[in-house]
Design an enzyme around this catalytic site. Structure first.
Site, mmCIF file in Angstrom:
data_model
loop_
_atom_site.group_PDB
_atom_site.id
_atom_site.type_symbol
_atom_site.label_atom_id
_atom_site.label_comp_id
_atom_site.label_asym_id
_atom_site.label_seq_id
_atom_site.Cartn_x
_atom_site.Cartn_y
_atom_site.Cartn_z
ATOM 1 N N MET A 280 6.356 5.387 -0.030
ATOM 2 C CA MET A 280 6.067 4.041 -0.490
ATOM 3 C C MET A 280 6.676 3.005 0.444
ATOM 4 O O MET A 280 7.627 3.278 1.162
ATOM 5 C CB MET A 280 6.612 3.827 -1.898
ATOM 6 C CG MET A 280 8.120 3.981 -1.983
ATOM 7 S SD MET A 280 8.911 2.997 -3.243
ATOM 8 C CE MET A 280 8.492 1.347 -2.805
ATOM 9 N N CYS A 281 6.062 1.813 0.417
ATOM 10 C CA CYS A 281 6.588 0.641 1.114
ATOM 11 C C CYS A 281 6.345 -0.544 0.180
ATOM 12 O O CYS A 281 6.158 -0.351 -1.018
ATOM 13 C CB CYS A 281 5.924 0.467 2.477
ATOM 14 S SG CYS A 281 4.139 0.203 2.405
ATOM 15 N N ARG A 282 6.334 -1.748 0.696
ATOM 16 C CA ARG A 282 6.144 -2.912 -0.168
ATOM 17 C C ARG A 282 4.718 -3.012 -0.699
ATOM 18 O O ARG A 282 4.492 -3.161 -1.884
ATOM 19 C CB ARG A 282 6.512 -4.209 0.560
ATOM 20 C CG ARG A 282 6.408 -5.443 -0.364
ATOM 21 C CD ARG A 282 6.657 -6.743 0.356
ATOM 22 N NE ARG A 282 5.773 -6.943 1.487
ATOM 23 C CZ ARG A 282 4.509 -7.384 1.411
ATOM 24 N NH1 ARG A 282 3.971 -7.646 0.250
ATOM 25 N NH2 ARG A 282 3.794 -7.554 2.491
ATOM 26 N N LEU B 105 5.372 -1.083 -3.728
ATOM 27 C CA LEU B 105 6.263 -1.717 -4.696
ATOM 28 C C LEU B 105 5.570 -2.875 -5.409
ATOM 29 O O LEU B 105 5.805 -3.107 -6.599
ATOM 30 C CB LEU B 105 7.540 -2.200 -3.997
ATOM 31 C CG LEU B 105 8.623 -2.797 -4.876
ATOM 32 C CD1 LEU B 105 9.150 -1.779 -5.876
ATOM 33 C CD2 LEU B 105 9.765 -3.329 -4.018
#
Length: 176
Positions: free
Chosen positions: A64-66, A93
């Site tokens: 995951m990332c933003r 996120l």
């Protein structure tokens, strides 16, 4: 190696709750410190290939990332470190928050460094433009200088402004 499959925030939450996957957050430390999903393992993309990961090579993982963009762009590279199934949190996120799922947030942590760079560069360009229009045309040079710095940062990957801002007192990390 193919890119990892996408999982919705609800699917990731259910799998995390059952212990069926390990969540790996590839955002940089300043981003992770500001907000992260409980139980996420930080492994910044900038050092991912050498980062120590406390995950069995065949255990399913979710990256995951933003926003999901970085994990999507680097999915095949990320998946190479694992023999088991790999996934990407669809929407990152941002989507996790929109789904109303819990996030550990630290409002006292400084803004992410790249946001600080964007704000500083934008402020300097705006200041140069205003002073160039209202005071003296020589101030247009400030806007040109910052624009040149942004071009060099994009072309080389080296951002002098980010290096300077990282030294600012509010960006000094304290040991946990």
């Amino acid at each position: 190696m193919t890119a990892p499959a996408l999982l919705s925030p609800a699917e990731v939450a259910a799998r995390l709750k059952s212990g069926a996957v390990r969540l790996i957050d590839i955002r940089e430390p300043d981003e992770f410190d500001r907000a992260h999903i409980l139980g996420a393992l930080p492994a910044p993309l900038s050092i991912f290939d050498d980062a120590p990961l406390d995950v069995a090579p065949d255990h399913p993982v979710v990256f995951m990332c933003r926003s999901g963009h970085r994990t999507g762009m680097n999915g095949a590279r990320l998946a190479k470190r694992f023999d088991g199934p790999t996934y990407v949190l669809d929407g990152g996120l941002d989507a996790w928050r929109q789904a109303g799922l819990p996030v550990r947030a630290n409002a006292k942590a400084p803004l992410e460094l790249m946001r600080q760079v964007q704000m500083a560069a934008g402020g300097l360009i705006l200041t140069g433009a205003l002073l160039g229009s209202l005071v003296h045309p020589v101030f247009w040079g400030l806007s040109a200088l910052v624009g040149a710095g942004l071009f060099v940062a994009g072309a080389t990957g080296f951002c002098g402004m980010a290096r300077l801002l990282a030294l600012a007192p509010w960006n000094r990390r304290t040991p946990s």
